[in-house]
Design a protein around this motif. Structure first.
Motif, PDB file in Angstrom:
ATOM      1  N   VAL A   1     118.965 -15.769  33.298  1.00 33.73           N
ATOM      2  CA  VAL A   1     117.945 -15.508  34.204  1.00 33.73           C
ATOM      3  C   VAL A   1     116.627 -16.229  33.698  1.00 33.73           C
ATOM      4  N   ILE A   2     116.234 -15.733  32.610  1.00 35.30           N
ATOM      5  CA  ILE A   2     115.159 -16.464  31.775  1.00 35.30           C
ATOM      6  C   ILE A   2     115.267 -17.945  31.906  1.00 35.30           C
ATOM      7  N   LEU A   3     116.303 -18.540  31.236  1.00 34.30           N
ATOM      8  CA  LEU A   3     116.611 -19.713  31.233  1.00 34.30           C
ATOM      9  C   LEU A   3     116.636 -20.436  32.498  1.00 34.30           C
ATOM     10  N   ASN A   4     117.132 -19.884  33.625  1.00 36.97           N
ATOM     11  CA  ASN A   4     116.875 -20.550  35.062  1.00 36.97           C
ATOM     12  C   ASN A   4     115.410 -20.545  35.421  1.00 36.97           C
ATOM     13  N   ALA A   5     114.737 -19.406  35.102  1.00 39.48           N
ATOM     14  CA  ALA A   5     113.373 -19.664  35.523  1.00 39.48           C
ATOM     15  C   ALA A   5     112.293 -20.514  34.969  1.00 39.48           C
ATOM     16  N   VAL A   6     112.484 -20.531  33.493  1.00 40.38           N
ATOM     17  CA  VAL A   6     111.339 -21.395  33.035  1.00 40.38           C
ATOM     18  C   VAL A   6     112.090 -22.843  33.075  1.00 40.38           C
ATOM     19  N   SER A   7     113.405 -23.143  33.437  1.00 38.33           N
ATOM     20  CA  SER A   7     113.868 -24.540  33.423  1.00 38.33           C
ATOM     21  C   SER A   7     112.947 -25.151  34.775  1.00 38.33           C
ATOM     22  N   ASN A   8     112.727 -24.434  35.808  1.00 40.41           N
ATOM     23  CA  ASN A   8     111.849 -24.947  36.814  1.00 40.41           C
ATOM     24  C   ASN A   8     110.671 -25.356  36.651  1.00 40.41           C
ATOM     25  N   TYR A   9     110.134 -25.031  35.249  1.00 44.83           N
ATOM     26  CA  TYR A   9     108.952 -25.301  34.741  1.00 44.83           C
ATOM     27  C   TYR A   9     108.917 -26.075  33.596  1.00 44.83           C
ATOM     28  N   GLY A  10     110.072 -26.882  33.546  1.00 41.71           N
ATOM     29  CA  GLY A  10     110.262 -27.944  32.382  1.00 41.71           C
ATOM     30  C   GLY A  10     110.923 -27.426  31.143  1.00 41.71           C
TER      31      GLY A  10
ATOM     32  N   ASP B   1     106.679 -12.344  38.205  1.00 38.15           N
ATOM     33  CA  ASP B   1     107.360 -11.141  38.864  1.00 38.15           C
ATOM     34  C   ASP B   1     108.386 -10.438  38.220  1.00 38.15           C
ATOM     35  N   GLN B   2     108.588 -10.792  36.977  1.00 37.94           N
ATOM     36  CA  GLN B   2     109.667 -10.141  36.362  1.00 37.94           C
ATOM     37  C   GLN B   2     109.177  -9.731  34.763  1.00 37.94           C
ATOM     38  N   PRO B   3     108.214  -8.961  34.664  1.00 38.31           N
ATOM     39  CA  PRO B   3     107.475  -8.545  33.486  1.00 38.31           C
ATOM     40  C   PRO B   3     108.554  -8.050  32.397  1.00 38.31           C
ATOM     41  N   GLN B   4     109.615  -7.349  32.973  1.00 42.64           N
ATOM     42  CA  GLN B   4     110.765  -6.924  31.913  1.00 42.64           C
ATOM     43  C   GLN B   4     111.392  -7.828  31.252  1.00 42.64           C
ATOM     44  N   LEU B   5     111.282  -9.333  31.741  1.00 45.69           N
ATOM     45  CA  LEU B   5     112.045 -10.282  31.074  1.00 45.69           C
ATOM     46  C   LEU B   5     111.236 -10.983  30.123  1.00 45.69           C
ATOM     47  N   LEU B   6     109.958 -10.723  30.482  1.00 48.75           N
ATOM     48  CA  LEU B   6     108.883 -11.272  29.505  1.00 48.75           C
ATOM     49  C   LEU B   6     108.946 -10.336  28.352  1.00 48.75           C
ATOM     50  N   GLU B   7     108.887  -9.224  28.613  1.00 49.11           N
ATOM     51  CA  GLU B   7     109.035  -8.019  27.280  1.00 49.11           C
ATOM     52  C   GLU B   7     109.994  -8.346  26.303  1.00 49.11           C
ATOM     53  N   LYS B   8     111.407  -8.735  27.286  1.00 48.52           N
ATOM     54  CA  LYS B   8     112.593  -9.092  26.341  1.00 48.52           C
ATOM     55  C   LYS B   8     112.483 -10.145  25.407  1.00 48.52           C
ATOM     56  N   SER B   9     111.594 -10.965  25.504  1.00 45.73           N
ATOM     57  CA  SER B   9     111.077 -12.304  24.788  1.00 45.73           C
ATOM     58  C   SER B   9     109.906 -11.804  23.878  1.00 45.73           C
ATOM     59  N   GLY B  10     109.421 -10.574  23.930  1.00 44.01           N
ATOM     60  CA  GLY B  10     108.282 -10.080  23.073  1.00 44.01           C
ATOM     61  C   GLY B  10     107.141 -10.483  23.772  1.00 44.01           C
TER      62      GLY B  10
END
Length: 218
Positions: free
Chosen positions: A27-36, A204-213
């Motif tokens: 999910v994280i990879l897909n989201a950040v892929s849209n931004y390069g 919109d997914q702060p829990q995924l941000l927290e997963k990456s610290g």
């Protein structure tokens, strides 16, 4: 990622969390892929992280080698100084009536302590003593042979050789420190840029941000 006051260990640990957790979560990879920051782009971060970890390990080794070199040199100097003190002490008695020997061999006054001055003082003593047959003969009457004097001279020369090893090891350590710091700076900048993009991509997914610290203040 704020750098002020951040240790080397923290930079490596935080970077590892950001990069590996992003690659490992679809999910994280897909989201950040849209931004390069696709798989290929994140792989750049992996390489930087691995290079940094390797240089940190090499840094530890080089500085460990410096400490070991100091310990070896200090031990050798301690042993050589014991021999020197014995021979010098006997020379003070054997040559007490020889004014030239008293001055040339520095048979009075304080003994040097710091390695550089100590080596010069002891080298002068041994070199001049070995070059004078009369002085050696006088020493032999007190149980000190020419071979013993030469052996003592060899001991102090070994100290000097080990001191040169220290200089080389310190140079290697300094070079490794620069390489490590340069690579960590490169890693830090890369991760800092990625962190800002991740905050946008996962807004919109702060829990995924927290997963990456990555902690986002409300």
């Amino acid at each position: 990622m704020k750098k002020s006051g951040v240790s080397v260990a923290d930079i490596v640990y935080t970077s590892s969390m950001r990069i590996n957790n992003s690659i490992g979560d679809a999910v994280i990879l897909n989201a950040v892929s849209n931004y390069g920051y696709n798989q290929e782009k994140l792989s750049e971060g992996v390489v930087l992280l691995e290079d940094s970890e390797h240089l940190v390990q090499s840094f530890d080794k080089e500085h460990g080698d410096v400490k070991a070199a100091y310990a070896q040199r200090d031990k050798q100097q301690e042993n050589a100084n014991v021999t020197y003190r014995k021979i010098w002490g006997i020379a003070k008695v054997a040559l007490k009536n020889d004014t030239s020997a008293q001055i040339t061999l520095q048979l009075s006054g304080r003994r040097a302590v710091r390695v550089g001055k100590w080596f010069l003082q002891t080298k002068s003593f041994y070199t001049n003593l070995l070059a004078n047959t009369d002085w050696l003969n006088a020493m032999s009457k007190f149980g000190v042979s020419e071979e013993m004097v030469q052996a003592g001279f060899n001991e102090i020369k070994t100290v000097n050789e080990l001191d040169e090893v220290i200089k080389r090891e310190k140079g290697d350590a300094q070079n490794m420190t620069q390489k490590r710091d340069d690579k960590l700076e490169e890693l830090y900048e890369w991760v800092s840029d990625y962190e800002e993009i991740a905050k946008i991509a996962l807004m919109d997914q702060p829990q995924l941000l927290e997963k990456s610290g990555i902690i986002v203040k409300n």
